[in-house]
Design a protein around this motif. Sequence first.
Motif, PDB file in Angstrom:
ATOM      1  N   MET A 191     -44.521  99.801 -31.853  1.00 17.96           N
ATOM      2  CA  MET A 191     -44.506  98.452 -31.326  1.00 17.96           C
ATOM      3  C   MET A 191     -45.902  98.091 -30.825  1.00 17.96           C
ATOM      4  O   MET A 191     -46.570  98.910 -30.214  1.00 17.96           O
ATOM      5  N   ASN A 192     -46.330  96.881 -31.115  1.00 19.35           N
ATOM      6  CA  ASN A 192     -47.598  96.372 -30.600  1.00 19.35           C
ATOM      7  C   ASN A 192     -47.310  95.056 -29.900  1.00 19.35           C
ATOM      8  O   ASN A 192     -47.201  94.013 -30.527  1.00 19.35           O
ATOM      9  N   ALA A 193     -47.155  95.107 -28.591  1.00 18.52           N
ATOM     10  CA  ALA A 193     -46.860  93.916 -27.794  1.00 18.52           C
ATOM     11  C   ALA A 193     -48.061  93.509 -26.947  1.00 18.52           C
ATOM     12  O   ALA A 193     -47.913  92.864 -25.921  1.00 18.52           O
ATOM     13  N   GLY A 194     -49.257  93.897 -27.397  1.00 15.63           N
ATOM     14  CA  GLY A 194     -50.471  93.583 -26.653  1.00 15.63           C
ATOM     15  C   GLY A 194     -50.924  92.151 -26.862  1.00 15.63           C
ATOM     16  O   GLY A 194     -50.342  91.396 -27.633  1.00 15.63           O
ATOM     17  N   TYR A 195     -51.972  91.787 -26.179  1.00 14.59           N
ATOM     18  CA  TYR A 195     -52.565  90.458 -26.305  1.00 14.59           C
ATOM     19  C   TYR A 195     -53.544  90.458 -27.475  1.00 14.59           C
ATOM     20  O   TYR A 195     -54.266  91.433 -27.677  1.00 14.59           O
ATOM     21  N   THR A 196     -53.601  89.371 -28.225  1.00 12.61           N
ATOM     22  CA  THR A 196     -54.536  89.303 -29.335  1.00 12.61           C
ATOM     23  C   THR A 196     -55.949  89.017 -28.836  1.00 12.61           C
ATOM     24  O   THR A 196     -56.138  88.344 -27.831  1.00 12.61           O
ATOM     25  N   GLY A 197     -56.907  89.573 -29.563  1.00 15.01           N
ATOM     26  CA  GLY A 197     -58.311  89.434 -29.196  1.00 15.01           C
ATOM     27  C   GLY A 197     -58.841  90.731 -28.614  1.00 15.01           C
ATOM     28  O   GLY A 197     -58.193  91.370 -27.794  1.00 15.01           O
ATOM     29  N   GLY A 198     -59.992  91.162 -29.091  1.00 16.44           N
ATOM     30  CA  GLY A 198     -60.575  92.403 -28.578  1.00 16.44           C
ATOM     31  C   GLY A 198     -59.849  93.624 -29.104  1.00 16.44           C
ATOM     32  O   GLY A 198     -59.566  93.737 -30.285  1.00 16.44           O
ATOM     33  N   ASN A 199     -59.508  94.526 -28.212  1.00 17.92           N
ATOM     34  CA  ASN A 199     -58.774  95.744 -28.587  1.00 17.92           C
ATOM     35  C   ASN A 199     -57.288  95.427 -28.687  1.00 17.92           C
ATOM     36  O   ASN A 199     -56.514  95.718 -27.780  1.00 17.92           O
ATOM     37  N   ASP A 200     -56.880  94.848 -29.803  1.00 14.32           N
ATOM     38  CA  ASP A 200     -55.495  94.405 -29.939  1.00 14.32           C
ATOM     39  C   ASP A 200     -54.707  95.161 -31.011  1.00 14.32           C
ATOM     40  O   ASP A 200     -53.597  94.790 -31.364  1.00 14.32           O
ATOM     41  N   VAL A 201     -55.260  96.241 -31.520  1.00 13.97           N
ATOM     42  CA  VAL A 201     -54.604  97.067 -32.527  1.00 13.97           C
ATOM     43  C   VAL A 201     -54.258  98.411 -31.899  1.00 13.97           C
ATOM     44  O   VAL A 201     -55.061  98.989 -31.180  1.00 13.97           O
ATOM     45  N   VAL A 202     -53.050  98.914 -32.170  1.00 15.68           N
ATOM     46  CA  VAL A 202     -52.663 100.239 -31.685  1.00 15.68           C
ATOM     47  C   VAL A 202     -52.984 101.253 -32.784  1.00 15.68           C
ATOM     48  O   VAL A 202     -52.542 101.109 -33.919  1.00 15.68           O
ATOM     49  N   GLN A 203     -53.766 102.251 -32.416  1.00 16.41           N
ATOM     50  CA  GLN A 203     -54.138 103.314 -33.338  1.00 16.41           C
ATOM     51  C   GLN A 203     -53.331 104.551 -32.940  1.00 16.41           C
ATOM     52  O   GLN A 203     -53.482 105.074 -31.838  1.00 16.41           O
ATOM     53  N   PHE A 204     -52.445 104.987 -33.836  1.00 12.24           N
ATOM     54  CA  PHE A 204     -51.586 106.150 -33.592  1.00 12.24           C
ATOM     55  C   PHE A 204     -52.208 107.365 -34.266  1.00 12.24           C
ATOM     56  O   PHE A 204     -52.616 107.308 -35.425  1.00 12.24           O
ATOM     57  N   TRP A 205     -52.256 108.486 -33.534  1.00 14.44           N
ATOM     58  CA  TRP A 205     -52.926 109.693 -34.009  1.00 14.44           C
ATOM     59  C   TRP A 205     -51.952 110.834 -34.244  1.00 14.44           C
ATOM     60  O   TRP A 205     -50.996 111.033 -33.489  1.00 14.44           O
ATOM     61  N   PHE A 206     -52.243 111.638 -35.258  1.00  9.75           N
ATOM     62  CA  PHE A 206     -51.434 112.808 -35.588  1.00  9.75           C
ATOM     63  C   PHE A 206     -51.603 113.902 -34.540  1.00  9.75           C
ATOM     64  O   PHE A 206     -50.665 114.631 -34.244  1.00  9.75           O
ATOM     65  N   TRP A 207     -52.797 114.044 -33.973  1.00  8.46           N
ATOM     66  CA  TRP A 207     -53.053 115.052 -32.952  1.00  8.46           C
ATOM     67  C   TRP A 207     -53.340 114.399 -31.607  1.00  8.46           C
ATOM     68  O   TRP A 207     -53.723 113.244 -31.538  1.00  8.46           O
ATOM     69  N   GLN A 208     -53.209 115.177 -30.543  1.00 13.03           N
ATOM     70  CA  GLN A 208     -53.553 114.696 -29.212  1.00 13.03           C
ATOM     71  C   GLN A 208     -55.056 114.470 -29.122  1.00 13.03           C
ATOM     72  O   GLN A 208     -55.821 115.019 -29.915  1.00 13.03           O
ATOM     73  N   ASN A 209     -55.450 113.671 -28.156  1.00 10.65           N
ATOM     74  CA  ASN A 209     -56.865 113.411 -27.884  1.00 10.65           C
ATOM     75  C   ASN A 209     -57.594 112.715 -29.039  1.00 10.65           C
ATOM     76  O   ASN A 209     -58.780 112.919 -29.247  1.00 10.65           O
TER      77      ASN A 209
END
Length: 69
Positions: A1-19
């Motif tokens: 889910m991406n319920a953030g505000y648009t503009g700037g850092n508005d994309v969620v980047q999901f990672w396979f590993w921690q950190n």
Amino acid sequence: MNAGYTGGNDVVQFWFWQNYEETYACLSPNEYFADDLSDDYFDESGQKVDDNIRSHRWVTAGSCATWLT
């Protein structure tokens, strides 16, 4: 889910590993939900996204090459 505000850092980047290591996939604010992760993969690694997200962070669209659908 991406319920953030648009503009700037508005994309969620999901990672396979921690950190934020190894391989990732992104979710656009225009997509809001990725309804079925079983057909999505972390970039070219071949790893399925479903049940394999270990970390996430907010980024700009320019930081993404692989997108969830």
